[in-house]
Write a protein that holds these residues in place. Structure first.
Motif, PDB file in Angstrom:
ATOM      1  N   VAL A 231       1.098  -1.404  -0.159  1.00  0.00           N
ATOM      2  CA  VAL A 231       0.053  -0.071  -0.164  1.00  0.00           C
ATOM      3  C   VAL A 231       1.208   1.285   0.420  1.00  0.00           C
ATOM      4  O   VAL A 231       0.797   2.013  -0.639  1.00  0.00           O
ATOM      5  CB  VAL A 231      -0.593  -0.229   1.117  1.00  0.00           C
ATOM      6  N   GLU A 232       1.712   1.021   0.627  1.00  0.00           N
ATOM      7  CA  GLU A 232       2.734   2.893   0.898  1.00  0.00           C
ATOM      8  C   GLU A 232       3.307   2.788  -0.608  1.00  0.00           C
ATOM      9  O   GLU A 232       3.766   3.823  -1.319  1.00  0.00           O
ATOM     10  CB  GLU A 232       4.079   2.047   1.576  1.00  0.00           C
ATOM     11  N   VAL A 233       3.732   1.412  -1.131  1.00  0.00           N
ATOM     12  CA  VAL A 233       4.284   1.654  -2.607  1.00  0.00           C
ATOM     13  C   VAL A 233       3.248   2.293  -3.951  1.00  0.00           C
ATOM     14  O   VAL A 233       3.895   3.409  -4.482  1.00  0.00           O
ATOM     15  CB  VAL A 233       4.952   0.147  -2.928  1.00  0.00           C
ATOM     16  N   ARG A 234       1.916   1.726  -3.501  1.00  0.00           N
ATOM     17  CA  ARG A 234       1.137   2.514  -4.329  1.00  0.00           C
ATOM     18  C   ARG A 234       0.887   3.432  -4.063  1.00  0.00           C
ATOM     19  O   ARG A 234       0.336   4.474  -5.143  1.00  0.00           O
ATOM     20  CB  ARG A 234       0.170   1.337  -3.677  1.00  0.00           C
ATOM     21  N   HIS A 235       0.069   4.010  -3.142  1.00  0.00           N
ATOM     22  CA  HIS A 235      -0.381   5.124  -2.534  1.00  0.00           C
ATOM     23  C   HIS A 235       0.694   6.138  -1.390  1.00  0.00           C
ATOM     24  O   HIS A 235      -0.057   7.351  -1.362  1.00  0.00           O
ATOM     25  CB  HIS A 235      -1.453   4.971  -1.637  1.00  0.00           C
ATOM     26  N   GLY A 236       2.103   5.791  -1.054  1.00  0.00           N
ATOM     27  CA  GLY A 236       2.247   6.910  -0.847  1.00  0.00           C
ATOM     28  C   GLY A 236       1.986   6.444   0.743  1.00  0.00           C
ATOM     29  O   GLY A 236       2.967   8.102   1.376  1.00  0.00           O
ATOM     30  N   LYS A 237       1.701   5.829   1.537  1.00  0.00           N
ATOM     31  CA  LYS A 237       0.821   5.536   2.551  1.00  0.00           C
ATOM     32  C   LYS A 237       0.723   4.975   2.945  1.00  0.00           C
ATOM     33  O   LYS A 237       0.088   3.901   2.600  1.00  0.00           O
ATOM     34  CB  LYS A 237      -0.443   6.730   2.789  1.00  0.00           C
ATOM     35  N   ARG A 238       1.054   4.208   4.512  1.00  0.00           N
ATOM     36  CA  ARG A 238       1.094   3.177   5.109  1.00  0.00           C
ATOM     37  C   ARG A 238      -0.835   3.296   5.414  1.00  0.00           C
ATOM     38  O   ARG A 238      -1.457   4.196   5.021  1.00  0.00           O
ATOM     39  CB  ARG A 238       0.917   2.903   6.715  1.00  0.00           C
ATOM     40  N   PRO A 239      -1.281   2.028   5.292  1.00  0.00           N
ATOM     41  CA  PRO A 239      -3.254   1.436   4.956  1.00  0.00           C
ATOM     42  C   PRO A 239      -4.077   2.795   6.518  1.00  0.00           C
ATOM     43  O   PRO A 239      -3.993   3.100   5.666  1.00  0.00           O
ATOM     44  CB  PRO A 239      -3.082   0.164   6.114  1.00  0.00           C
ATOM     45  N   VAL A 240      -3.347   2.290   7.536  1.00  0.00           N
ATOM     46  CA  VAL A 240      -4.013   3.517   8.782  1.00  0.00           C
ATOM     47  C   VAL A 240      -3.394   4.906   8.481  1.00  0.00           C
ATOM     48  O   VAL A 240      -4.709   6.185   8.247  1.00  0.00           O
ATOM     49  CB  VAL A 240      -3.487   3.100  10.241  1.00  0.00           C
ATOM     50  N   GLU A 241      -2.471   5.464   7.424  1.00  0.00           N
ATOM     51  CA  GLU A 241      -2.033   6.756   7.482  1.00  0.00           C
ATOM     52  C   GLU A 241      -3.427   6.691   6.602  1.00  0.00           C
ATOM     53  O   GLU A 241      -3.723   7.948   5.986  1.00  0.00           O
ATOM     54  CB  GLU A 241      -0.328   6.962   7.064  1.00  0.00           C
ATOM     55  N   LEU A 242      -3.329   6.288   5.496  1.00  0.00           N
ATOM     56  CA  LEU A 242      -4.753   6.798   3.709  1.00  0.00           C
ATOM     57  C   LEU A 242      -5.574   7.040   4.797  1.00  0.00           C
ATOM     58  O   LEU A 242      -6.410   7.851   3.563  1.00  0.00           O
ATOM     59  CB  LEU A 242      -4.176   5.963   3.428  1.00  0.00           C
ATOM     60  N   LEU A 243      -5.812   5.886   5.585  1.00  0.00           N
ATOM     61  CA  LEU A 243      -7.470   5.770   5.961  1.00  0.00           C
ATOM     62  C   LEU A 243      -7.069   6.775   6.786  1.00  0.00           C
ATOM     63  O   LEU A 243      -8.412   8.229   6.467  1.00  0.00           O
ATOM     64  CB  LEU A 243      -7.590   4.959   6.641  1.00  0.00           C
ATOM     65  N   ASP A 244      -6.669   7.839   7.763  1.00  0.00           N
ATOM     66  CA  ASP A 244      -6.158   8.967   8.048  1.00  0.00           C
ATOM     67  C   ASP A 244      -6.320  10.261   7.229  1.00  0.00           C
ATOM     68  O   ASP A 244      -7.134  10.842   7.079  1.00  0.00           O
ATOM     69  CB  ASP A 244      -5.574   9.069   9.597  1.00  0.00           C
TER      70      ASP A 244
END
Length: 433
Positions: A231-244
């Motif tokens: 997820v970090e490679v794909r979106h630049g954020k970890r899953p919980v960071e992305l959801l936040d």
């Protein structure tokens, strides 16, 4: 004259799991119209109430029904077919098999066996993320069992129901609208599989739909390090960071697993009131790691217990998850990391609160729904009876559950299922296999 009640469970020690941890020795629970009317000494309640039905719990422990906050019930269809693999290897196999095998008929048969297993294990409520949820709902309704389920979103090439994402959004909206009309006052649920099977735009759209209908949103997040890195490679954020960052964290979101978390992510969950479904058996079996439950609890995050599906954990035994939760966190060297009482609370009131139902379920208190179980304490491994929390967390097993009650209705009495034709259900599932 005695007051009439529908059910009186009497004579055993009642572990209420209220805030004070009250234990009523030789207690009783009186039930009317599916609600708990009173909890108190058996001598008093037997004198006060005349019951249409009763359960003599002498020599037993009476406690709230167990809450499974994360599962995939129809995975009973695949039990034993994806063992000893990583999470990513597991998903590769299971997604292929689901596309080939799942149908409303097969889900119906698989869920019927899962409900039978759950009732036998003292599980009175479950949050079920899976395909063909309408079939699962029908089985649970016929059995009188409490199931929380709803539309699932997972943007994969060949979903078992063959529904494209745009059509799925319209279908989910119609499902929630129908539910609001047919079941007013009940909390609906939406399922977004994960941050690696749905885009940020899709996640925002699904969350907006959930909030429009006041639904609980449930999602897998941070189950292992490989998922986090993907997820970090794909979106630049970890899953919980992305959801936040997307504004999805909050009291209407329940995360499954939450194994790979940073300190700031734990703080974000606490700050937003986001809950976690801890699945220790599945996490261990898939080599995902150990969720930082002591840190979550210390930060004030609500944590419930889940079994995951019976492919990744092989059973729907929440008592087994209680034992693992009480033991595995001690491995770092602190025997107080998660105590017996904390583990039992995660399986009862913690689970109810994680589902947003703490005012209705999870403890034996007047005004709550009558979901309870009777655990037989007569066997050697459960004696002597020094402490009920310890007995449940470290000694009890699911076959020790004698009676299971949901909404005041006895679903299992003296280890006999009353609302499910168990042998027929097993025969049907074996025929499918």
């Amino acid at each position: 004259m005695s007051e009439r009640v529908d059910l009186l469970v009497h004579g055993g020690d009642v572990l209420t799991v209220d805030d004070a941890g009250t234990v009523v020795r030789e207690g009783a629970v009186a039930v009317r119209d599916g609600d708990i009317l009173a909890v108190g000494p058996a001598l008093e309640l037997r004198a006060r109430y005349e019951a249409a039905e009763s359960l003599d719990a002498e020599g037993c422990l009476v406690l709230p029904g167990l809450v499974n906050t994360h599962t995939h019930l129809a995975m009973t269809l695949l039990r034993g077919r994806a063992d000893d693999v990583t999470l990513q290897g597991f998903l590769e196999r299971v997604l292929r098999w689901e596309a080939e095998l799942l149908s409303p008929k097969n889900v119906t048969a698989a869920v019927r066996v899962a409900v039978a297993e759950s009732v036998r294990a003292g599980v009175t409520s479950a949050l079920d993320m899976y395909w063909f949820h309408e079939a699962a709902e029908s089985v649970a309704r016929d059995a009188g069992w409490r199931l929380l389920t709803g539309p699932t979103f997972m943007d994969v090439p060949e979903p078992p129901d063959k529904m494209a994402y745009p059509d799925r959004m319209a279908w989910a909206r119609a499902d929630l609208a129908r539910r609001a009309e047919a079941q007013p006052g009940t909390r609906p649920v939406l399922f977004a599989h994960s941050t690696y099977t749905l885009s940020p735009e899709q996640l925002v759209e699904i969350a907006a739909l959930a909030r429009e209908f006041g639904a609980l949103l449930h999602i897998h997040a941070a189950e292992n390090a490989t998922e986090v890195a993907t997820v970090e490679v794909r979106h630049g954020k970890r899953p919980v960071e992305l959801l936040d960052s997307l504004g999805l964290l909050g009291p209407d979101l329940l995360l499954a697993h939450a194994v790979d978390l940073t300190g700031p992510e734990i703080a974000a969950l606490a700050r937003t009131g986001t809950s976690v479904a801890h699945c220790p058996v599945s996490n261990l079996k898939l080599g995902c790691g150990i969720a930082p439950v002591p840190r979550l609890l210390g930060a004030g995050v609500t944590v419930g217990l889940g079994t995951d599906g019976s492919v990744s954990s092989n059973t729907l035994d929440v008592l087994g998850a209680v034992r693992q939760a009480a033991l595995v966190h001690k491995a770092a060297g602190d025997p107080t990391a998660v105590g017996a009482e904390q583990a039992v609370r995660m399986a009862t009131i913690g689970g109810a609160r994680a589902l947003g139902l703490g005012d209705r379920l999870g403890s034996l208190e007047a005004g709550k729904r009558a979901d309870l179980i009777v655990l037989d304490l007569g066997r050697p491994h459960l004696r002597p009876r020094h402490d009920p929390w310890s007995t449940l967390a470290y000694a009890a097993h699911s076959p020790d559950v004698r009676d299971t009650v949901v909404d005041g209705r006895v679903l299992m009495r003296d280890r006999v299922l009353l609302t499910i034709a168990e042998e027929a259900a097993l025969t049907e599932l074996e025929a499918l296999i």
